[in-house]
Design a protein around this motif. Structure first.
Motif, PDB file in Angstrom:
ATOM      1  N   LYS A  94      42.228  51.591  32.962  1.00  0.00           N
ATOM      2  CA  LYS A  94      42.108  50.490  31.996  1.00  0.00           C
ATOM      3  C   LYS A  94      41.901  50.962  30.562  1.00  0.00           C
ATOM      4  CE  LYS A  94      37.284  49.611  33.126  1.00  0.00           C
ATOM      5  NZ  LYS A  94      36.368  48.671  33.790  1.00  0.00           N
ATOM      6  N   ARG A 106      47.751  36.778  25.968  1.00  0.00           N
ATOM      7  CA  ARG A 106      48.015  37.150  27.364  1.00  0.00           C
ATOM      8  C   ARG A 106      49.517  37.347  27.623  1.00  0.00           C
ATOM      9  NH1 ARG A 106      44.122  39.400  29.538  1.00  0.00           N
ATOM     10  NH2 ARG A 106      44.407  38.664  31.655  1.00  0.00           N
ATOM     11  N   LEU A 126      47.455  48.217  41.921  1.00  0.00           N
ATOM     12  CA  LEU A 126      47.379  46.833  42.416  1.00  0.00           C
ATOM     13  C   LEU A 126      46.786  46.794  43.822  1.00  0.00           C
ATOM     14  CD1 LEU A 126      50.798  45.518  41.099  1.00  0.00           C
ATOM     15  CD2 LEU A 126      48.529  44.770  40.344  1.00  0.00           C
ATOM     16  N   GLY A 129      42.802  48.136  43.556  1.00  0.00           N
ATOM     17  CA  GLY A 129      41.983  47.182  42.818  1.00  0.00           C
ATOM     18  C   GLY A 129      40.602  47.680  42.433  1.00  0.00           C
ATOM     19  N   TYR A 133      40.901  50.091  37.260  1.00  0.00           N
ATOM     20  CA  TYR A 133      42.136  49.399  36.870  1.00  0.00           C
ATOM     21  C   TYR A 133      41.849  47.931  36.561  1.00  0.00           C
ATOM     22  CZ  TYR A 133      44.506  53.418  38.993  1.00  0.00           C
ATOM     23  OH  TYR A 133      44.940  54.671  39.307  1.00  0.00           O
ATOM     24  N   ASN A 134      42.587  47.385  35.612  1.00  0.00           N
ATOM     25  CA  ASN A 134      42.505  45.952  35.328  1.00  0.00           C
ATOM     26  C   ASN A 134      43.694  45.276  36.015  1.00  0.00           C
ATOM     27  OD1 ASN A 134      42.700  43.396  34.263  1.00  0.00           O
ATOM     28  ND2 ASN A 134      42.031  43.998  32.214  1.00  0.00           N
ATOM     29  N   THR A 135      43.478  44.824  37.246  1.00  0.00           N
ATOM     30  CA  THR A 135      44.608  44.336  38.039  1.00  0.00           C
ATOM     31  C   THR A 135      45.148  43.003  37.514  1.00  0.00           C
ATOM     32  OG1 THR A 135      42.982  43.585  39.644  1.00  0.00           O
ATOM     33  CG2 THR A 135      44.164  45.555  40.195  1.00  0.00           C
ATOM     34  N   ASP A 136      44.293  42.178  36.924  1.00  0.00           N
ATOM     35  CA  ASP A 136      44.786  40.909  36.334  1.00  0.00           C
ATOM     36  C   ASP A 136      45.881  41.189  35.322  1.00  0.00           C
ATOM     37  OD1 ASP A 136      42.938  39.647  37.778  1.00  0.00           O
ATOM     38  OD2 ASP A 136      41.627  39.073  36.101  1.00  0.00           O
ATOM     39  N   LEU A 137      45.573  42.141  34.471  1.00  0.00           N
ATOM     40  CA  LEU A 137      46.509  42.516  33.410  1.00  0.00           C
ATOM     41  C   LEU A 137      47.795  43.103  34.001  1.00  0.00           C
ATOM     42  CD1 LEU A 137      45.362  44.396  30.238  1.00  0.00           C
ATOM     43  CD2 LEU A 137      47.233  45.300  31.591  1.00  0.00           C
ATOM     44  N   GLU A 139      49.066  42.492  36.911  1.00  0.00           N
ATOM     45  CA  GLU A 139      49.844  41.423  37.555  1.00  0.00           C
ATOM     46  C   GLU A 139      50.657  40.636  36.525  1.00  0.00           C
ATOM     47  OE1 GLU A 139      46.928  39.414  39.933  1.00  0.00           O
ATOM     48  OE2 GLU A 139      46.999  41.004  41.444  1.00  0.00           O
ATOM     49  N   LEU A 140      50.064  40.416  35.353  1.00  0.00           N
ATOM     50  CA  LEU A 140      50.817  39.769  34.273  1.00  0.00           C
ATOM     51  C   LEU A 140      52.026  40.622  33.886  1.00  0.00           C
ATOM     52  CD1 LEU A 140      48.074  38.586  31.728  1.00  0.00           C
ATOM     53  CD2 LEU A 140      49.638  37.140  33.028  1.00  0.00           C
ATOM     54  N   GLN A 143      55.307  40.668  36.035  1.00  0.00           N
ATOM     55  CA  GLN A 143      56.260  39.554  35.949  1.00  0.00           C
ATOM     56  C   GLN A 143      57.240  39.726  34.791  1.00  0.00           C
ATOM     57  OE1 GLN A 143      53.554  36.327  35.448  1.00  0.00           O
ATOM     58  NE2 GLN A 143      52.428  36.853  37.304  1.00  0.00           N
TER      59      GLN A 143
END
Ligand SMILES: [Zn+2]
Length: 197
Positions: A94, A106, A126, A129, A133-137, A139-140, A143
Motif C-alpha cells: 500500500k 476514487r 487480492l 488481503g 495491501y489495500n484491496t479496496d483500491l 478492486e477499483l 475494473q
C-alpha cells in the motif's frame, strides 16, 4: 532520460503495517516499536522522449492543505496528472499502490496512462488481503480498461522497458529497466537493504 524523485517523507512501520510519519531530524530511531522498519516513501517519475512514466505511486496521502500529495509533487515539477502516460508498478504494497487511485474521486489517478502490473502480484494481493495491501483500491483498479497485466517472469512492458520478477521483498516483486539512447535506468524498488531494528 530525466529522473525526478517524488518524496512523501520518511515513515516508521511495524507489524500493524500502519505508516507513522518519522522526522529524521527530531524523532529517535530507538523510540520506535520493536521490529519497526524505517522507510522512505519515494515514487519516481521518468521523462523520456515519448513518455512520462511513473514508477510506483506512493501512499496516496492527502497533505495538511488537503491536497493529494502525489499530484502536488508532480505539479511542483511541472507535470500534470493528465500528462502521465505510463504507470509501472514494482509491487502492490500500500505504500507503493496508494496513489493509483485519486483519494478524492476514487477514479484512476492518471486517466491517460496505461497501468502496468504483474498479474500474479495483483492476484496474490487480492487473495491474501493482508494489512500490507489495500484491496479496496485494487478492486477499483481491476475494473479499469487502462490496466495491462504481464504474466511471464521476465519480459517487456513497452518499447525499451523491461522487467524481471525477483520476489525477495514481496512474493511477486519485480524490478524494472528503462533503456533509451544508450542510457539505462534501473528501478529496484523495495528489493534493497534497509535499517532494521
Ligand atoms: Zn513493499
Amino acid at each position: 532520460m530525466k529522473i525526478i524523485p517524488l518524496s512523501e517523507g520518511a515513515f516508521t512501520v511495524d507489524a500493524s503495517k500502519k505508516f507513522i510519519p518519522f522526522k529524521l531530524s527530531e524523532d529517535e530511531m530507538a523510540d520506535r516499536n520493536r521490529g519497526s522498519l524505517l522507510v522512505e516513501i519515494q515514487p519516481f517519475v521518468v521523462i523520456t522522449a515519448d513518455d512520462i512514466i511513473l514508477l510506483d505511486t506512493g501512499l496516496g496521502l492527502i497533505d495538511d492543505d488537503g491536497q493529494f500529495q502525489l499530484y502536488k509533487n508532480l505539479r511542483d515539477n511541472g507535470i500534470n496528472a493528465t500528462d502521465v502516460t505510463q504507470v509501472i508498478m514494482s509491487h502492490l504494497h500500500k505504500d507503493h499502490a496508494g496513489g493509483l487511485i485519486n483519494p478524492y474521486t476514487r477514479q484512476l489517478a492518471f486517466e491517460n496512462a496505461t497501468y502496468h502490473i504483474q498479474q500474479q502480484e495483483l492476484d496474490y494481493a487480492l487473495e491474501i488481503g493482508s494489512a500490507s495491501y489495500n484491496t479496496d483500491l485494487l478492486e477499483l483498479l481491476q475494473q479499469s480498461d487502462n490496466l495491462v497485466l504481464t504474466e511471464a517472469e521476465t519480459g517487456f512492458i513497452a518499447d525499451g522497458i523491461s522487467y524481471e520478477v525477483t520476489g525477495a521483498h514481496s512474493k511477486f516483486h519485480r524490478v524494472i529497466w528503462l533503456n533509451e539512447g544508450g542510457e539505462t535506468i534501473f528501478f529496484g524498488a523495495d528489493d534493497a537493504p534497509s535499517f532494521h531494528r
